[in-house]
Design an enzyme around this catalytic site. Sequence first.
Site, PDB file in Angstrom:
ATOM      1  N   ALA A  22       0.871  -1.108  -0.086  1.00 31.34           N
ATOM      2  CA  ALA A  22      -0.119  -0.020  -0.124  1.00 31.34           C
ATOM      3  C   ALA A  22       0.798   1.352   0.015  1.00 31.34           C
ATOM      4  O   ALA A  22       2.098   1.218  -0.153  1.00 31.34           O
ATOM      5  CB  ALA A  22      -0.873   0.081   1.354  1.00 31.34           C
ATOM      6  N   SER A  23       0.240   2.380   0.212  1.00 29.47           N
ATOM      7  CA  SER A  23       0.954   3.625   0.043  1.00 29.47           C
ATOM      8  C   SER A  23       1.900   3.988   1.101  1.00 29.47           C
ATOM      9  O   SER A  23       3.015   4.835   1.078  1.00 29.47           O
ATOM     10  CB  SER A  23      -0.053   4.952  -0.021  1.00 29.47           C
ATOM     11  OG  SER A  23      -0.719   4.706   1.192  1.00 29.47           O
ATOM     12  N   ILE A  24       1.684   3.343   2.413  1.00 28.48           N
ATOM     13  CA  ILE A  24       2.495   3.694   3.637  1.00 28.48           C
ATOM     14  C   ILE A  24       3.280   2.510   3.824  1.00 28.48           C
ATOM     15  O   ILE A  24       4.287   2.677   4.389  1.00 28.48           O
ATOM     16  CB  ILE A  24       1.592   3.992   4.734  1.00 28.48           C
ATOM     17  CG1 ILE A  24       1.012   5.661   4.376  1.00 28.48           C
ATOM     18  CG2 ILE A  24       2.232   3.920   6.075  1.00 28.48           C
ATOM     19  CD1 ILE A  24       0.049   5.948   5.472  1.00 28.48           C
ATOM     20  N   ALA A  25       2.984   1.326   3.664  1.00 30.25           N
ATOM     21  CA  ALA A  25       3.487   0.117   4.028  1.00 30.25           C
ATOM     22  C   ALA A  25       3.129  -1.052   3.156  1.00 30.25           C
ATOM     23  O   ALA A  25       2.337  -1.047   2.379  1.00 30.25           O
ATOM     24  CB  ALA A  25       3.232  -0.266   5.697  1.00 30.25           C
ATOM     25  N   GLN A  26       3.992  -2.251   3.435  1.00 32.89           N
ATOM     26  CA  GLN A  26       3.599  -3.557   2.746  1.00 32.89           C
ATOM     27  C   GLN A  26       3.840  -4.591   3.778  1.00 32.89           C
ATOM     28  O   GLN A  26       4.381  -4.444   4.796  1.00 32.89           O
ATOM     29  CB  GLN A  26       4.516  -3.698   1.478  1.00 32.89           C
ATOM     30  CG  GLN A  26       6.193  -3.988   1.890  1.00 32.89           C
ATOM     31  CD  GLN A  26       6.776  -3.788   0.667  1.00 32.89           C
ATOM     32  OE1 GLN A  26       6.485  -3.415  -0.502  1.00 32.89           O
ATOM     33  NE2 GLN A  26       7.629  -4.610   0.396  1.00 32.89           N
ATOM     34  N   LYS A  63       4.350  -6.167   8.985  1.00 32.56           N
ATOM     35  CA  LYS A  63       3.911  -4.816   8.112  1.00 32.56           C
ATOM     36  C   LYS A  63       5.145  -3.942   8.424  1.00 32.56           C
ATOM     37  O   LYS A  63       5.540  -3.704   9.635  1.00 32.56           O
ATOM     38  CB  LYS A  63       2.741  -4.021   8.824  1.00 32.56           C
ATOM     39  CG  LYS A  63       2.300  -2.865   7.982  1.00 32.56           C
ATOM     40  CD  LYS A  63       0.834  -2.436   8.630  1.00 32.56           C
ATOM     41  CE  LYS A  63       0.207  -1.470   7.525  1.00 32.56           C
ATOM     42  NZ  LYS A  63      -1.137  -0.962   8.061  1.00 32.56           N
ATOM     43  N   ASP A 101     -12.016   1.674   8.108  1.00 34.21           N
ATOM     44  CA  ASP A 101     -11.711   1.159   6.651  1.00 34.21           C
ATOM     45  C   ASP A 101     -12.277   0.112   6.492  1.00 34.21           C
ATOM     46  O   ASP A 101     -11.365  -1.074   6.165  1.00 34.21           O
ATOM     47  CB  ASP A 101     -10.149   1.558   6.555  1.00 34.21           C
ATOM     48  CG  ASP A 101      -9.933   1.480   4.971  1.00 34.21           C
ATOM     49  OD1 ASP A 101     -10.849   1.758   4.231  1.00 34.21           O
ATOM     50  OD2 ASP A 101      -8.626   1.552   4.749  1.00 34.21           O
TER      51      ASP A 101
END
Length: 515
Positions: free
Chosen positions: A136-140, A155, A290
């Site tokens: 994702a945009s912040i972490a994987q 994460k 979310d």
Amino acid sequence: MLFRGPRNIARLLIVTRTLARHGALAPFAELIEGAGLAPAILQLARLFSRGGASGRPGERLAAALIDLGPVAIKFGQLLSTRSDILGDEAAADLARLQDRLPPFPGSQARAEVARELGQPLEALFRSFEDAPISAASIAQVHYAVTVEGEPVAVKVLRPGIEEAFARDLDLMFWIAEWLERSQPKLRRFKPLAVAETFRAMCRVELDLRLEGAAAAELAQNFAADPSYRVPRIDWRRTTRRVLTLERLTGIRMDDRAAMQASGIDIDLVLSRAAAIFFKQAFRDGFFHGDQHPGNMFVDDEGNIGAVDFGIMGRLDRKTRYYLADMLLGFLERDYCRVADVHFAAGFVPANQSRAEFTQACRSIGEPIFGRPLAEISFANVLAQLLRLSESFEMEAQPQLLLLQKNMLMAEGVSRQLNPNLNIWTLAQPLVESWMRENRGHEARLGKAASEIAGIAGRIPGLVSDMEAAAAAVAHGGVKLHPDTVGAFARANDNGQGWLIWFAIGALALILILSR
């Protein structure tokens, strides 16, 4: 700070150019012009505009945000809750914005985990998969197995993500400050409050310990409910940039075919989902912010598991009571009550017409009256109420916008799984029970009795304090102005000595309240 203006103007040029290239500049042109930047920036940005850009405005905006990178993607998620700014269609398009980016190398993730945890990877994990299961945009996230043999998900924050957020957050506040000064008509949208909300959201997502704490709180709230699974946090392997948690697997919440193939009772899953949503929002006032299908899984027994706790919502008791009273008013077609709730909560300014707001509420409620519950979207009812903001100068309520976004997601998944079922009817017994306990006549009488008991309990102390204050006046412990003393003397000579004691009582009360 010396170069803040030029730096932000340069970044804003990149942003507007990207928006223009995707044909997504129009919704923001007025804001940029209001900031006094239009002559230089808009004209340059439009040079890069693509002619005949395809897709709905919201889809074009989503594509532009993806091009702008991680911070813009997260901001798009926040904007998806603001249908009052963008409109329903664009907000819905942004709600489907996929928070996905190309992954960074697995070797880099391994090195980051080892550095953050202060030990060689082999001392902590038997295995660590290089290919992430999501980026994702912040972490994987990478799957791994601990040395104790527990399957986990790890994460890891993206390298350099904090610097990217600091840069774009500064731009956001710079624009918000400018809009507050130059666009009075936009102040009701609270641009600075939106920026502050985004910063608070980022603060949680950029410190994975806070995300872990949110998951732990949610798990504690549902400790006695096996139908909702929240992964256990491995605090030994968790830091600010690394979060290790129990691995949950299952069928995606919106995969009807897979559930049917596994013999899972779909209506049971929906019933549990409705109860979980109700308990989070009303019982606890703390909800997963979310809840899209990619963050929710169903196991073989129809239990629901959740992941990704970076965005969480909170509703204080006053707001929960507002929601309950509002819902009761609509169900009973008591639109005066609905209006009273809004004014009492302070959501509608006191200078607005109560009669006109009541009429506006009626225009929302009457079209749904008598229709089958399966055809009613309570998320849309809430959205229409929030859209009244422009007409009645209502201030934006970020917590309700986030709740409404999640209600829309829940309704969408529900209709995918069973189009003939309204998810909120499944939670109706819980709602009614909660309302009886918290907003019914017995609950109100109980609250009133409690308040009276509290006042009665304070009376002896008040009397004692008043006696002490009177004694202080009598013995010179409280200095009075000579004119005041003279007035007391004249009152006493005129047979109005009771005024002295009235004044002493008032003085004592002032002293007590000023503590």
